[in-house]
Design a protein around this motif. Sequence first.
Motif, PDB file in Angstrom:
ATOM      1  N   GLN A   8       0.830  -1.212   0.000  1.00  0.00           N
ATOM      2  CA  GLN A   8       0.000   0.000   0.000  1.00  0.00           C
ATOM      3  C   GLN A   8       0.865   1.263   0.000  1.00  0.00           C
ATOM      4  OE1 GLN A   8      -4.017  -0.112   1.696  1.00  0.00           O
ATOM      5  NE2 GLN A   8      -3.222  -1.641   3.125  1.00  0.00           N
ATOM      6  N   GLU A   9       2.112   1.094  -0.449  1.00  0.00           N
ATOM      7  CA  GLU A   9       3.038   2.199  -0.710  1.00  0.00           C
ATOM      8  C   GLU A   9       3.505   2.911   0.563  1.00  0.00           C
ATOM      9  OE1 GLU A   9       1.551   4.712  -3.814  1.00  0.00           O
ATOM     10  OE2 GLU A   9       1.498   3.086  -5.265  1.00  0.00           O
ATOM     11  N   VAL A  10       3.632   2.172   1.646  1.00  0.00           N
ATOM     12  CA  VAL A  10       4.327   2.675   2.823  1.00  0.00           C
ATOM     13  C   VAL A  10       5.786   2.276   2.663  1.00  0.00           C
ATOM     14  CG1 VAL A  10       4.557   2.558   5.334  1.00  0.00           C
ATOM     15  CG2 VAL A  10       2.280   2.481   4.281  1.00  0.00           C
ATOM     16  N   HIS A  11       6.685   3.248   2.689  1.00  0.00           N
ATOM     17  CA  HIS A  11       8.092   2.976   2.383  1.00  0.00           C
ATOM     18  C   HIS A  11       9.053   3.410   3.483  1.00  0.00           C
ATOM     19  CE1 HIS A  11       6.858   1.689  -1.531  1.00  0.00           C
ATOM     20  NE2 HIS A  11       6.370   2.877  -1.851  1.00  0.00           N
ATOM     21  N   HIS A  12       8.503   3.769   4.640  1.00  0.00           N
ATOM     22  CA  HIS A  12       9.369   4.099   5.791  1.00  0.00           C
ATOM     23  C   HIS A  12       8.685   3.593   7.052  1.00  0.00           C
ATOM     24  CE1 HIS A  12      11.302   7.294   8.627  1.00  0.00           C
ATOM     25  NE2 HIS A  12      11.947   6.135   8.691  1.00  0.00           N
ATOM     26  N   PHE A  13       9.388   2.771   7.802  1.00  0.00           N
ATOM     27  CA  PHE A  13       8.871   2.223   9.051  1.00  0.00           C
ATOM     28  C   PHE A  13       9.816   2.578  10.187  1.00  0.00           C
ATOM     29  CE2 PHE A  13       7.400  -0.512   5.645  1.00  0.00           C
ATOM     30  CZ  PHE A  13       6.063  -0.744   5.953  1.00  0.00           C
ATOM     31  N   VAL A  14       9.235   2.846  11.346  1.00  0.00           N
ATOM     32  CA  VAL A  14      10.014   3.014  12.574  1.00  0.00           C
ATOM     33  C   VAL A  14       9.532   1.943  13.542  1.00  0.00           C
ATOM     34  CG1 VAL A  14      10.630   4.514  14.494  1.00  0.00           C
ATOM     35  CG2 VAL A  14      10.254   5.499  12.213  1.00  0.00           C
ATOM     36  N   LEU A  15      10.431   1.047  13.938  1.00  0.00           N
ATOM     37  CA  LEU A  15      10.073  -0.030  14.853  1.00  0.00           C
ATOM     38  C   LEU A  15      10.578   0.300  16.250  1.00  0.00           C
ATOM     39  CD1 LEU A  15      10.901  -3.227  12.733  1.00  0.00           C
ATOM     40  CD2 LEU A  15       8.809  -1.850  12.761  1.00  0.00           C
ATOM     41  N   SER A  16       9.671   0.298  17.211  1.00  0.00           N
ATOM     42  CA  SER A  16      10.045   0.458  18.606  1.00  0.00           C
ATOM     43  C   SER A  16      10.285  -0.929  19.181  1.00  0.00           C
ATOM     44  CB  SER A  16       8.930   1.174  19.378  1.00  0.00           C
ATOM     45  OG  SER A  16       9.311   1.393  20.720  1.00  0.00           O
ATOM     46  N   VAL A  17      11.534  -1.211  19.552  1.00  0.00           N
ATOM     47  CA  VAL A  17      11.922  -2.561  19.957  1.00  0.00           C
ATOM     48  C   VAL A  17      12.569  -2.524  21.335  1.00  0.00           C
ATOM     49  CG1 VAL A  17      12.200  -3.400  17.596  1.00  0.00           C
ATOM     50  CG2 VAL A  17      14.139  -2.314  18.731  1.00  0.00           C
ATOM     51  N   GLY A  18      12.501  -3.670  22.008  1.00  0.00           N
ATOM     52  CA  GLY A  18      13.085  -3.774  23.336  1.00  0.00           C
ATOM     53  C   GLY A  18      13.780  -5.102  23.511  1.00  0.00           C
ATOM     54  N   TYR A  19      13.095  -6.002  24.170  1.00  0.00           N
ATOM     55  CA  TYR A  19      13.653  -7.321  24.463  1.00  0.00           C
ATOM     56  C   TYR A  19      14.100  -8.033  23.181  1.00  0.00           C
ATOM     57  CZ  TYR A  19      13.717 -12.203  26.038  1.00  0.00           C
ATOM     58  OH  TYR A  19      14.075 -13.500  26.301  1.00  0.00           O
ATOM     59  N   ARG A  20      15.348  -8.508  23.179  1.00  0.00           N
ATOM     60  CA  ARG A  20      15.944  -9.213  22.043  1.00  0.00           C
ATOM     61  C   ARG A  20      15.881  -8.376  20.763  1.00  0.00           C
ATOM     62  NH1 ARG A  20      14.680 -15.486  21.570  1.00  0.00           N
ATOM     63  NH2 ARG A  20      16.631 -15.312  20.408  1.00  0.00           N
ATOM     64  N   HIS A  21      16.073  -7.071  20.907  1.00  0.00           N
ATOM     65  CA  HIS A  21      15.989  -6.202  19.733  1.00  0.00           C
ATOM     66  C   HIS A  21      17.061  -6.523  18.704  1.00  0.00           C
ATOM     67  CE1 HIS A  21      18.716  -4.043  22.565  1.00  0.00           C
ATOM     68  NE2 HIS A  21      19.395  -3.779  21.457  1.00  0.00           N
ATOM     69  N   GLU A  22      18.202  -7.088  19.158  1.00  0.00           N
ATOM     70  CA  GLU A  22      19.266  -7.430  18.211  1.00  0.00           C
ATOM     71  C   GLU A  22      18.776  -8.431  17.162  1.00  0.00           C
ATOM     72  OE1 GLU A  22      19.455  -7.902  21.479  1.00  0.00           O
ATOM     73  OE2 GLU A  22      21.099  -6.696  22.316  1.00  0.00           O
ATOM     74  N   LEU A  23      17.924  -9.368  17.591  1.00  0.00           N
ATOM     75  CA  LEU A  23      17.394 -10.373  16.666  1.00  0.00           C
ATOM     76  C   LEU A  23      16.593  -9.721  15.551  1.00  0.00           C
ATOM     77  CD1 LEU A  23      16.859 -13.370  15.953  1.00  0.00           C
ATOM     78  CD2 LEU A  23      14.901 -13.278  17.502  1.00  0.00           C
ATOM     79  N   ILE A  24      15.769  -8.754  15.903  1.00  0.00           N
ATOM     80  CA  ILE A  24      14.939  -8.076  14.911  1.00  0.00           C
ATOM     81  C   ILE A  24      15.807  -7.243  13.969  1.00  0.00           C
ATOM     82  CG2 ILE A  24      12.990  -6.507  14.568  1.00  0.00           C
ATOM     83  CD1 ILE A  24      12.189  -7.102  17.480  1.00  0.00           C
ATOM     84  N   ILE A  25      16.723  -6.474  14.544  1.00  0.00           N
ATOM     85  CA  ILE A  25      17.559  -5.577  13.733  1.00  0.00           C
ATOM     86  C   ILE A  25      18.434  -6.382  12.787  1.00  0.00           C
ATOM     87  CG2 ILE A  25      19.388  -3.847  13.822  1.00  0.00           C
ATOM     88  CD1 ILE A  25      18.181  -2.929  16.527  1.00  0.00           C
TER      89      ILE A  25
END
Length: 211
Positions: free
Chosen positions: A22-39
């Motif tokens: 749907q043409e969203v091209h910038h996301f900001v993820l608020s992460v905490g626990y185990r954030h290294e895995l997501i990044i």
Amino acid sequence: MPVVNMLELSFLEHLLDYWILQEVHHFVLSVGYRHELIINHLGNNYKGAKIDYVIEDEPLGTGGGLLLGTQKIDLDKPFLVLNGDTFFAVNLNKLIAFSTFHNTDWCFSLFSSTESGRYLGMDISPQGVITSLKSATTQLGKLANGGVYLIHPRALHQIGFLPGDKCSLEEEIFPAAFALGQRMMGIEFVGSFIDIGVPADYHRASRLLPS
């Protein structure tokens, strides 16, 4: 949402895929626990979309995560907010058109709840104006917050919470906005809704998502 396994990473990718279409091209993820895995898994570019991260060194609540994320965006126009553990099939163009036409401060995507007592219920007028906030739905078929909404930056400027504050969207920020008389409206969507915080939906997600 603390992501702890590959199913939840796959669910997050499913969310990103849906909104990129749907043409969203910038996301900001608020992460905490185990954030290294997501990044490490997603990086800073996912299928052509830019991804920024804000890290909660300690849990800040749903409102605190939102406020932290606003540091990574240009607050000159309404922005989209998503829950990380729910999927709701919302037509973004329709949501934007409704919000723009009514010049909303908060524009909520609503669904008809089939589970009493779990979700934030809302009473709305025939025009879509939210007339009351409830702590939870008390009857089946009640319209509830689907976790997809547009926020106008002016709304956050008025409520007094700042990035780094620990607060709840549902219990603190929404009631503060309502008490200030901010323009809060909602529009119902009938698309698929999945909440992986519910055991039945968690297992349903495992069947719907790729391995």
